[in-house]
Design a protein around this motif. Sequence first.
Motif, PDB file in Angstrom:
ATOM      1  N   TYR A 130     109.223  90.853  17.129  1.00  0.00           N
ATOM      2  CA  TYR A 130     109.236  90.100  18.390  1.00  0.00           C
ATOM      3  C   TYR A 130     107.827  89.991  18.978  1.00  0.00           C
ATOM      4  CZ  TYR A 130     110.404  88.784  23.163  1.00  0.00           C
ATOM      5  OH  TYR A 130     110.466  88.134  24.360  1.00  0.00           O
ATOM      6  N   ARG A 131     107.084  91.095  18.933  1.00  0.00           N
ATOM      7  CA  ARG A 131     105.740  91.076  19.511  1.00  0.00           C
ATOM      8  C   ARG A 131     104.749  90.303  18.655  1.00  0.00           C
ATOM      9  NH1 ARG A 131     103.663  96.133  19.545  1.00  0.00           N
ATOM     10  NH2 ARG A 131     105.376  97.023  18.388  1.00  0.00           N
ATOM     11  N   LYS A 134     103.585  84.526  17.643  1.00  0.00           N
ATOM     12  CA  LYS A 134     102.394  84.049  18.324  1.00  0.00           C
ATOM     13  C   LYS A 134     102.458  82.547  18.499  1.00  0.00           C
ATOM     14  CE  LYS A 134      99.450  87.726  16.778  1.00  0.00           C
ATOM     15  NZ  LYS A 134      98.185  88.131  16.291  1.00  0.00           N
ATOM     16  N   THR A 138      97.437  82.387  21.540  1.00  0.00           N
ATOM     17  CA  THR A 138      97.655  83.807  21.799  1.00  0.00           C
ATOM     18  C   THR A 138      96.625  84.695  21.127  1.00  0.00           C
ATOM     19  OG1 THR A 138      99.153  83.950  19.925  1.00  0.00           O
ATOM     20  CG2 THR A 138     100.132  83.538  22.108  1.00  0.00           C
ATOM     21  N   ASN A 146      99.389  94.146  23.298  1.00  0.00           N
ATOM     22  CA  ASN A 146     100.184  92.929  23.414  1.00  0.00           C
ATOM     23  C   ASN A 146     101.589  93.191  23.926  1.00  0.00           C
ATOM     24  OD1 ASN A 146     101.226  94.173  21.182  1.00  0.00           O
ATOM     25  ND2 ASN A 146     101.156  92.375  19.869  1.00  0.00           N
ATOM     26  N   TYR A 147     101.928  94.422  24.260  1.00  0.00           N
ATOM     27  CA  TYR A 147     103.272  94.732  24.728  1.00  0.00           C
ATOM     28  C   TYR A 147     103.578  94.024  26.046  1.00  0.00           C
ATOM     29  CZ  TYR A 147     107.374  97.422  26.022  1.00  0.00           C
ATOM     30  OH  TYR A 147     108.635  97.779  26.382  1.00  0.00           O
ATOM     31  N   ALA A 150     103.967  90.276  25.601  1.00  0.00           N
ATOM     32  CA  ALA A 150     105.178  89.884  24.879  1.00  0.00           C
ATOM     33  C   ALA A 150     106.417  89.970  25.763  1.00  0.00           C
ATOM     34  CB  ALA A 150     105.356  90.757  23.636  1.00  0.00           C
ATOM     35  N   TYR A 151     106.460  90.955  26.641  1.00  0.00           N
ATOM     36  CA  TYR A 151     107.648  91.179  27.457  1.00  0.00           C
ATOM     37  C   TYR A 151     107.457  90.776  28.917  1.00  0.00           C
ATOM     38  CZ  TYR A 151     109.536  93.676  23.487  1.00  0.00           C
ATOM     39  OH  TYR A 151     109.998  93.988  22.245  1.00  0.00           O
TER      40      TYR A 151
END
Length: 179
Positions: A130-131, A134, A138, A146-147, A150-151
Motif C-alpha cells: 500500500y505504501r 506511487k 511522489t 512515507n508512512y 501514505a495514510y
Amino acid sequence: MRAAHLAIIATIGALALSGCTSRFGAGASRPLHDLRANSGEPEEFAIVPNKPLELPQTFAELPQPTPGGANRTDQTPQADAVAALGGNPAATVARGGTVGAGDQSVVQAASRYGRDGQIRETLAAEDENYRKRKGLFTWSLVPRDNYSAAYKRQKLDPYAWLQRYRAAGARTPAAPPVE
C-alpha cells in the motif's frame, strides 16, 4: 576544454545516480516508520525512568545479584497493567516473544473464531504494498518517512472528534478544558 566539460557532466551524473540507491540494501524491507533521529541529540523516548528505590525491612530480603538479570527497580509494564486490572502479575511473564502461562486464556479467548498464525507477516506485506503505490509526483530527492504521506487521508483529527463528542454531551475529562 571539451574533456573538462565531459568530466564535470560525468561527475554530476554519477552523483545523481548514487542518490538513487536504497538505504536499506538489496532485498531489505523498509521499516514502517523511519524514526532515526539525525540531530545528534539524545532520544527522549529511549529514556525510561526506574521505579523508586525502597528500603527493605531487613537486608536479608534482598535477592542475590545476577549479572544481566532483572533489577527490582526495572519497569515491568505488562505486569503493572495486569496488576492494575486485578490480575496476577507473576503469571504474565513473557520471554523471547512466547506467551506466558497466564496469557494462554487471553489468547484462547481472542482466537475462539480461528486465527492466522502468519497474520503479522501478511499485514506487513500488505502495508508495504500500500505504501509503495506511487503517483507521478511522489518521488523525492531526499529520503523521507512515507508512512504519514501514505495514510494522510485516513488520519483522524483529534480536535474535531473532541468537539463532536463534546457537542454530543460526552464527558471528556482527560482532554484540555473548553476555552
